[in-house]
Design a protein around this motif. Structure first.
Motif, PDB file in Angstrom:
ATOM      1  N   SER A   1      29.861  33.407  45.825  1.00 51.74           N
ATOM      2  CA  SER A   1      30.702  32.559  46.667  1.00 51.74           C
ATOM      3  C   SER A   1      30.164  31.130  46.723  1.00 51.74           C
ATOM      4  O   SER A   1      28.971  30.895  46.511  1.00 51.74           O
ATOM      5  CB  SER A   1      30.745  33.146  48.081  1.00 51.74           C
ATOM      6  OG  SER A   1      29.434  33.177  48.597  1.00 51.74           O
TER       7      SER A   1
ATOM      8  N   LEU B   1      31.087  29.620  40.840  1.00 50.69           N
ATOM      9  CA  LEU B   1      31.491  29.917  42.215  1.00 50.69           C
ATOM     10  C   LEU B   1      32.975  30.298  42.300  1.00 50.69           C
ATOM     11  O   LEU B   1      33.538  30.770  41.334  1.00 50.69           O
ATOM     12  CB  LEU B   1      31.140  28.719  43.104  1.00 50.69           C
ATOM     13  CG  LEU B   1      29.674  28.253  42.971  1.00 50.69           C
ATOM     14  CD1 LEU B   1      29.410  26.978  43.763  1.00 50.69           C
ATOM     15  CD2 LEU B   1      28.708  29.352  43.370  1.00 50.69           C
TER      16      LEU B   1
ATOM     17  N   GLU C   1      40.254  30.392  49.023  1.00 46.60           N
ATOM     18  CA  GLU C   1      40.164  31.608  48.212  1.00 46.60           C
ATOM     19  C   GLU C   1      40.280  32.835  49.120  1.00 46.60           C
ATOM     20  O   GLU C   1      39.502  32.996  50.063  1.00 46.60           O
ATOM     21  CB  GLU C   1      38.809  31.615  47.488  1.00 46.60           C
ATOM     22  CG  GLU C   1      38.647  32.787  46.549  1.00 46.60           C
ATOM     23  CD  GLU C   1      37.303  32.763  45.846  1.00 46.60           C
ATOM     24  OE1 GLU C   1      36.265  32.670  46.529  1.00 46.60           O
ATOM     25  OE2 GLU C   1      37.288  32.841  44.607  1.00 46.60           O
TER      26      GLU C   1
HETATM   27  P1  NDP Z   1      28.252  36.370  47.410  1.00 43.61           P
HETATM   28  O1  NDP Z   1      28.043  34.922  47.286  1.00 43.61           O
HETATM   29  O2  NDP Z   1      28.324  36.972  48.746  1.00 43.61           O
HETATM   30  O3  NDP Z   1      27.090  37.165  46.642  1.00 43.61           O
HETATM   31  C1  NDP Z   1      26.718  36.907  45.316  1.00 43.61           C
HETATM   32  C2  NDP Z   1      25.306  37.410  45.093  1.00 43.61           C
HETATM   33  O4  NDP Z   1      24.396  36.649  45.892  1.00 43.61           O
HETATM   34  C3  NDP Z   1      25.091  38.853  45.503  1.00 43.61           C
HETATM   35  O5  NDP Z   1      24.123  39.459  44.660  1.00 43.61           O
HETATM   36  C4  NDP Z   1      24.558  38.695  46.910  1.00 43.61           C
HETATM   37  O6  NDP Z   1      23.857  39.822  47.358  1.00 43.61           O
HETATM   38  C5  NDP Z   1      23.657  37.501  46.732  1.00 43.61           C
HETATM   39  N1  NDP Z   1      23.338  36.775  47.957  1.00 43.61           N
HETATM   40  C6  NDP Z   1      23.909  36.861  49.182  1.00 43.61           C
HETATM   41  N2  NDP Z   1      23.321  35.980  50.035  1.00 43.61           N
HETATM   42  C7  NDP Z   1      22.371  35.320  49.315  1.00 43.61           C
HETATM   43  C8  NDP Z   1      21.454  34.269  49.618  1.00 43.61           C
HETATM   44  N3  NDP Z   1      21.391  33.715  50.830  1.00 43.61           N
HETATM   45  N4  NDP Z   1      20.642  33.818  48.638  1.00 43.61           N
HETATM   46  C9  NDP Z   1      20.706  34.328  47.385  1.00 43.61           C
HETATM   47  N5  NDP Z   1      21.547  35.335  47.048  1.00 43.61           N
HETATM   48  C10 NDP Z   1      22.377  35.820  47.991  1.00 43.61           C
HETATM   49  O7  NDP Z   1      29.525  36.657  46.526  1.00 43.61           O
HETATM   50  P2  NDP Z   1      30.281  38.020  46.366  1.00 43.61           P
HETATM   51  O8  NDP Z   1      29.353  39.054  45.827  1.00 43.61           O
HETATM   52  O9  NDP Z   1      30.986  38.273  47.636  1.00 43.61           O
HETATM   53  O10 NDP Z   1      31.301  37.660  45.180  1.00 43.61           O
HETATM   54  C11 NDP Z   1      32.485  37.058  45.424  1.00 43.61           C
HETATM   55  C12 NDP Z   1      32.436  35.573  45.145  1.00 43.61           C
HETATM   56  O11 NDP Z   1      31.952  35.317  43.828  1.00 43.61           O
HETATM   57  C13 NDP Z   1      33.802  34.941  45.199  1.00 43.61           C
HETATM   58  O12 NDP Z   1      33.783  33.760  45.955  1.00 43.61           O
HETATM   59  C14 NDP Z   1      34.131  34.615  43.740  1.00 43.61           C
HETATM   60  O13 NDP Z   1      35.007  33.597  43.544  1.00 43.61           O
HETATM   61  C15 NDP Z   1      32.784  34.355  43.187  1.00 43.61           C
HETATM   62  N6  NDP Z   1      32.795  34.613  41.768  1.00 43.61           N
HETATM   63  C16 NDP Z   1      32.732  33.552  40.899  1.00 43.61           C
HETATM   64  C17 NDP Z   1      32.787  33.738  39.533  1.00 43.61           C
HETATM   65  C18 NDP Z   1      32.660  32.594  38.587  1.00 43.61           C
HETATM   66  O14 NDP Z   1      32.254  32.797  37.464  1.00 43.61           O
HETATM   67  N7  NDP Z   1      32.979  31.374  38.965  1.00 43.61           N
HETATM   68  C19 NDP Z   1      32.917  35.066  38.958  1.00 43.61           C
HETATM   69  C20 NDP Z   1      32.960  36.116  39.949  1.00 43.61           C
HETATM   70  C21 NDP Z   1      32.887  35.874  41.294  1.00 43.61           C
HETATM   71  P3  NDP Z   1      24.652  41.035  48.087  1.00 43.61           P
HETATM   72  O15 NDP Z   1      25.988  41.185  47.456  1.00 43.61           O
HETATM   73  O16 NDP Z   1      23.781  42.175  47.812  1.00 43.61           O
HETATM   74  O17 NDP Z   1      24.755  40.604  49.513  1.00 43.61           O
END
Ligand code: NDP
Length: 490
Positions: free
Chosen positions: A232, A254, A385
């Protein structure tokens, strides 16, 4: 009821499979409410150990010192193993994420294709030579691996997204510590196991499980040289802040609020199929989701009606059913977010033309494919989004307005444009602030074509022929070949 085996996934540190010293966790299948996976999260000390293993391999191990040809051979074998394990990997992906099994298989095949492509790049590390610097000087610019890379990935395409990063980091000669989402630990673990089985030195790919805290420890770790993150925009900013504090390289993929723009002269039958696909593929839990339909006012009413009708035909249900097109949403929390957005859309003046509700299913969490019509272009549901199966329909009057609406969200990941007029399509493509623009098609991805976002959609590019450059440093070596050295102090 569907059954499948519960898997236990270890952390992999320096080639050793071990439970973390953090807390025990279970992943419940979103579609079946059964335990899909168990693992024990990494503690901070485990993350330290994983980074130390990657550092040892980088500083003294064989991986960064091998020839590109030797690295390519390992990556090629891994690609073939992924191909051999398509069904098993797709099953893991489906039960952990809730996505339809047919789409999971395509994802796994796509990942294999990327590993093949990265293997080719492993043998193409070269720089520049400069021999017009004046007599007596010669310089060269060489590319070197950036070092230890932290790889943090989300839950929506776990195997595909790690495959957009890891093979290129490895091809460049880096060593890595990977943290998948706590909701989808499986295919990433299996991938790292395959890497070790195919001869990758154990310290070159380490894996730690756990939630955001584990991701944060990795992002902040002083022992890594780079973080590559997909997720995200909110968490991406925090990863970028952590990178600033420890001065490491960062690349961010993102979110997006991607439009499909349909002009009146478009092939409307073709556009219809891809608008529906773009909105609901992977439950709309897709960074590239075509979550906005911008439709020209002259065809808006008729085309929108056809989209609504086609949305009715989309099969929602058990992710393991071959006929399913839209599976289960990732979590109860996320289903709540999607539900709240639909309610917000109504308050903002939109009409729910179809869907809008949680599906009444005995087990699992499903949301009806939903079309919001009459969405004001400034509404939050037109700009934010939602990451669920919700399509916001906005009308426009001309090219300039289509571009203005497209560029008004702050995001800039991708866009699609539908027109038979090459001038219209290309003018739109050139004026759009997005990393990818699809013309008369949508969401066609190729390892050869780079991917990434403008603005709030990220920093850096993945895939394509420069993919390894993201994981490289450039070093300039200037050689005096015979030029006289004037005295600086007489
Ligand atoms: P998040 O940002 O919640 O999580 C992504 C990863 O970061 C997970 O492994 C998560 O762990 C980890 N994480 C969470 N908090 C932290 C932190 N403070 N510091 C470092 N790492 C952390 O995204 P989502 O998993 O909810 O995925 C959805 C989002 O990803 C959407 O916004 C989407 O648009 C984006 N996305 C973008 C893509 C691109 O290529 N542009 C492709 C696919 C998705 P955990 O899940 O274990 O909490």
């Amino acid at each position: 009821m569907t059954t499948f085996e519960t898997q236990h996934w270890p952390n992999l540190i320096g080639g050793k499979a071990l439970d973390g010293s953090g807390s025990a966790a279970e992943r419940i299948s979103p579609g079946h409410a059964q335990i899909a996976a168990r693992y024990v999260s990494a503690s901070k000390a485990d993350v330290d150990a994983a980074v130390a293993a990657a550092r040892r391999e980088f500083d003294t191990g064989s991986w960064p010192r091998m020839s590109g040809a030797e690295r390519a051979a390992v990556l090629r074998r891994v690609a073939s193993r992924i191909e051999q394990e398509v069904d098993a990997l797709a099953l893991i992906e489906t039960v952990e994420s809730g996505k339809p099994i047919s789409q999971a298989r395509d994802e796994v095949r796509g990942a294999a294709g990327i590993w093949h492509y990265a293997a080719g790049l492993a043998q193409q590390t070269y720089g520049d030579a400069h021999n017009a610097l004046g007599e007596g000087f010669l310089a060269m610019v060489v590319k070197e691996p950036v070092g230890v890379v932290g790889v943090i990935t989300p839950w929506n395409f776990p195997l595909l997204i790690v495959s957009q990063k890891l093979p290129f980091a490895l091809a460049a000669g880096c060593t890595t510590v990977i943290k998948p989402s706590d909701m989808t630990p499986g295919t990433t673990t299996r991938l790292v196991q395959i890497l070790h089985e195919e001869g990758l030195p154990p310290g070159a790919a380490n894996l730690v499980h756990g939630g955001g805290d584990v991701g944060q420890w990795l992002a902040e770790h002083p022992g890594t040289d780079m973080t590559t993150f997909t997720g995200s925009t909110r968490v991406g900013k925090s990863v970028a802040r952590a990178a600033a504090d420890s001065l490491k390289k960062v690349s961010l993929e993102l979110g997006g609020k991607n439009p499909q723009v349909v002009f009146a002269d478009a092939d409307l039958d073709a556009a219809l199929e891809k608008v529906v696909f773009g909105a609901y593929f992977n439950q709309g839990e897709c960074c590239n989701a075509g979550s906005r339909l911008l439709v020209h006012q002259d065809v808006a009413e008729e085309f929108t009606q056809r989209v609504v009708q086609r949305t009715h035909d989309v099969v929602v249900g058990d992710p393991l059913d071959e006929a399913t097109k839209v599976g289960a949403l990732i979590s109860e929390h996320h289903l709540g977010v999607v539900t709240d957005y639909v309610a917000l859309g109504e308050r903002e003046g939109a009409t729910i033309a179809t869907g809008g509700q949680r599906l009444d299913a005995p087990v699992g969490r499903y949301f009806q494919p939903t079309v919001l019509t009459g969405v004001p272009k400034a509404a939050r549901v037109a700009r934010e989004e939602i990451f669920g199966p919700v399509l916001s329909v906005v009308t426009f009057s001309d090219l300039a307005e289509a571009v203005e609406i497209t560029n008004a969200t702050g995001y800039g990941l991708s866009a699609g444009v539908w027109s038979r007029d090459i001038g219209t399509a290309m003018s739109y493509a050139q004026a759009t602030r997005a990393g990818t623009v699809w013309v008369n098609c949508y969401m066609e991805g190729f390892p050869e074509v780079c991917f990434g976002g403008y603005g709030a959609s990220g920093i850096g590019r993945e895939l394509g022929r420069t993919a390894c450059d993201e994981f490289s440093e450039q070093k300039s070596i200037v050689v005096r070949t015979g030029a006289p050295l004037p005295k600086w102090v007489n």
